[in-house]
Design a protein around this motif. Structure first.
Motif, PDB file in Angstrom:
ATOM      1  N   PRO A 283       0.834  -1.211   0.000  1.00 32.73           N
ATOM      2  CA  PRO A 283       0.000   0.000   0.000  1.00 32.73           C
ATOM      3  C   PRO A 283       0.867   1.259   0.000  1.00 32.73           C
ATOM      4  N   ILE A 284       0.332   2.313  -0.572  1.00 33.77           N
ATOM      5  CA  ILE A 284       1.015   3.608  -0.563  1.00 33.77           C
ATOM      6  C   ILE A 284       0.104   4.619   0.110  1.00 33.77           C
ATOM      7  N   GLU A 285       0.718   5.638   0.694  1.00 34.88           N
ATOM      8  CA  GLU A 285      -0.060   6.684   1.333  1.00 34.88           C
ATOM      9  C   GLU A 285      -0.038   7.922   0.456  1.00 34.88           C
ATOM     10  N   LEU A 286      -1.186   8.577   0.381  1.00 35.69           N
ATOM     11  CA  LEU A 286      -1.353   9.761  -0.450  1.00 35.69           C
ATOM     12  C   LEU A 286      -1.953  10.877   0.384  1.00 35.69           C
ATOM     13  N   VAL A 287      -1.561  12.110   0.080  1.00 33.71           N
ATOM     14  CA  VAL A 287      -2.181  13.286   0.680  1.00 33.71           C
ATOM     15  C   VAL A 287      -3.222  13.779  -0.306  1.00 33.71           C
ATOM     16  N   ALA A 288      -4.486  13.799   0.119  1.00 32.96           N
ATOM     17  CA  ALA A 288      -5.579  14.262  -0.742  1.00 32.96           C
ATOM     18  C   ALA A 288      -5.867  15.729  -0.427  1.00 32.96           C
ATOM     19  N   PHE A 289      -6.214  16.482  -1.475  1.00 32.22           N
ATOM     20  CA  PHE A 289      -6.500  17.905  -1.313  1.00 32.22           C
ATOM     21  C   PHE A 289      -7.526  18.338  -2.340  1.00 32.22           C
ATOM     22  N   ARG A 290      -8.108  19.504  -2.101  1.00 33.40           N
ATOM     23  CA  ARG A 290      -9.125  20.033  -2.999  1.00 33.40           C
ATOM     24  C   ARG A 290      -8.613  21.255  -3.744  1.00 33.40           C
ATOM     25  N   ILE A 291      -9.055  21.349  -4.995  1.00 33.43           N
ATOM     26  CA  ILE A 291      -8.930  22.564  -5.801  1.00 33.43           C
ATOM     27  C   ILE A 291     -10.321  22.762  -6.378  1.00 33.43           C
ATOM     28  N   GLY A 292     -11.021  23.770  -5.887  1.00 35.34           N
ATOM     29  CA  GLY A 292     -12.419  23.949  -6.269  1.00 35.34           C
ATOM     30  C   GLY A 292     -13.217  22.749  -5.797  1.00 35.34           C
ATOM     31  N   ALA A 293     -14.022  22.172  -6.675  1.00 35.34           N
ATOM     32  CA  ALA A 293     -14.838  21.014  -6.317  1.00 35.34           C
ATOM     33  C   ALA A 293     -14.123  19.693  -6.593  1.00 35.34           C
ATOM     34  N   GLN A 294     -12.916  19.752  -7.153  1.00 31.80           N
ATOM     35  CA  GLN A 294     -12.187  18.547  -7.529  1.00 31.80           C
ATOM     36  C   GLN A 294     -11.246  18.104  -6.416  1.00 31.80           C
ATOM     37  N   GLU A 295     -11.029  16.786  -6.323  1.00 32.39           N
ATOM     38  CA  GLU A 295     -10.063  16.247  -5.372  1.00 32.39           C
ATOM     39  C   GLU A 295      -8.894  15.641  -6.125  1.00 32.39           C
ATOM     40  N   TYR A 296      -7.720  15.896  -5.590  1.00 32.62           N
ATOM     41  CA  TYR A 296      -6.478  15.392  -6.156  1.00 32.62           C
ATOM     42  C   TYR A 296      -5.653  14.803  -5.024  1.00 32.62           C
ATOM     43  N   CYS A 297      -4.581  14.110  -5.375  1.00 30.04           N
ATOM     44  CA  CYS A 297      -3.684  13.601  -4.344  1.00 30.04           C
ATOM     45  C   CYS A 297      -2.269  13.523  -4.896  1.00 30.04           C
ATOM     46  N   VAL A 298      -1.317  13.482  -3.967  1.00 30.15           N
ATOM     47  CA  VAL A 298       0.094  13.293  -4.293  1.00 30.15           C
ATOM     48  C   VAL A 298       0.656  12.264  -3.317  1.00 30.15           C
ATOM     49  N   ASP A 299       1.728  11.617  -3.713  1.00 27.22           N
ATOM     50  CA  ASP A 299       2.387  10.627  -2.864  1.00 27.22           C
ATOM     51  C   ASP A 299       2.913  11.320  -1.617  1.00 27.22           C
ATOM     52  N   ILE A 300       2.594  10.771  -0.459  1.00 26.23           N
ATOM     53  CA  ILE A 300       3.005  11.387   0.801  1.00 26.23           C
ATOM     54  C   ILE A 300       4.527  11.432   0.936  1.00 26.23           C
ATOM     55  N   MET A 301       5.227  10.531   0.251  1.00 30.49           N
ATOM     56  CA  MET A 301       6.693  10.506   0.340  1.00 30.49           C
ATOM     57  C   MET A 301       7.326  11.750  -0.284  1.00 30.49           C
ATOM     58  N   ALA A 302       6.603  12.440  -1.149  1.00 33.34           N
ATOM     59  CA  ALA A 302       7.117  13.666  -1.763  1.00 33.34           C
ATOM     60  C   ALA A 302       6.813  14.902  -0.907  1.00 33.34           C
ATOM     61  N   VAL A 303       5.905  14.754   0.072  1.00 33.67           N
ATOM     62  CA  VAL A 303       5.473  15.895   0.875  1.00 33.67           C
ATOM     63  C   VAL A 303       6.457  16.132   2.012  1.00 33.67           C
TER      64      VAL A 303
END
Length: 155
Positions: free
Chosen positions: A12-32
């Motif tokens: 499993p991988i962990e992702l940070v989810a975030f919003r831009i307007g009404a859309q949801e996106y995510c990035v790999d937590i290892m890059a944060v």
């Protein structure tokens, strides 16, 4: 004795989810590297339209990318409610301006669906895949594409 574990399924991988307007996106937590409140940025002359400017992050100059603008969703009008996600893209540390961080997700690579064929080539450039979770569609951002290769050094 034979090992009967399924070695084809990835961890499993962990992702940070975030919003831009009404859309949801995510990035790999290892890059944060960190998540911080919005700070007004100092604009840079002749910077690309998606670069909001720079801020001082503990003595380092941190470029701030308006991710809404970079994804072609229109420029953000930042308020105190906006958040900067500080990420490492290759050798460059960059702040991504987003509306809000919504979640930390744990997913398996098998849960990711490919970006739909109806999406434009530009969309496929930025979106690595899509997760359908709890009635939400969350797009995984390809961080390597956020800064054009020729502008990484300039940022």
């Amino acid at each position: 004795m034979t090992d009967t574990r399924d070695t084809t399924s990835a961890a499993p991988i962990e992702l940070v989810a975030f919003r831009i307007g009404a859309q949801e996106y995510c990035v790999d937590i290892m890059a944060v590297r960190e998540i911080r409140g919005w700070t007004p940025a100092t604009t840079l002359p002749h910077a690309p339209a998606f670069v909001q400017g720079v801020i001082n992050l503990r003595g380092a100059v941190l470029p701030i990318v308006d991710l809404s603008s970079r994804l072609g969703l229109g420029a953000a009008a930042p308020t105190e409610r906006h958040v900067t996600i500080v990420v490492q893209i290759a050798e460059q540390v960059v702040g991504l301006l987003v509306d809000a961080v919504s979640d930390i997700l744990t997913v398996t690579p098998e849960q990711m669906r490919p970006t739909p064929d109806v999406a434009s080539e530009t969309t496929r450039q930025f979106v690595k895949g899509v997760f359908a979770m709890e009635g939400r569609m969350i797009s995984l951002i390809e961080l390597d594409q956020v800064l054009p290769h020729d502008q990484r050094e300039a940022a």
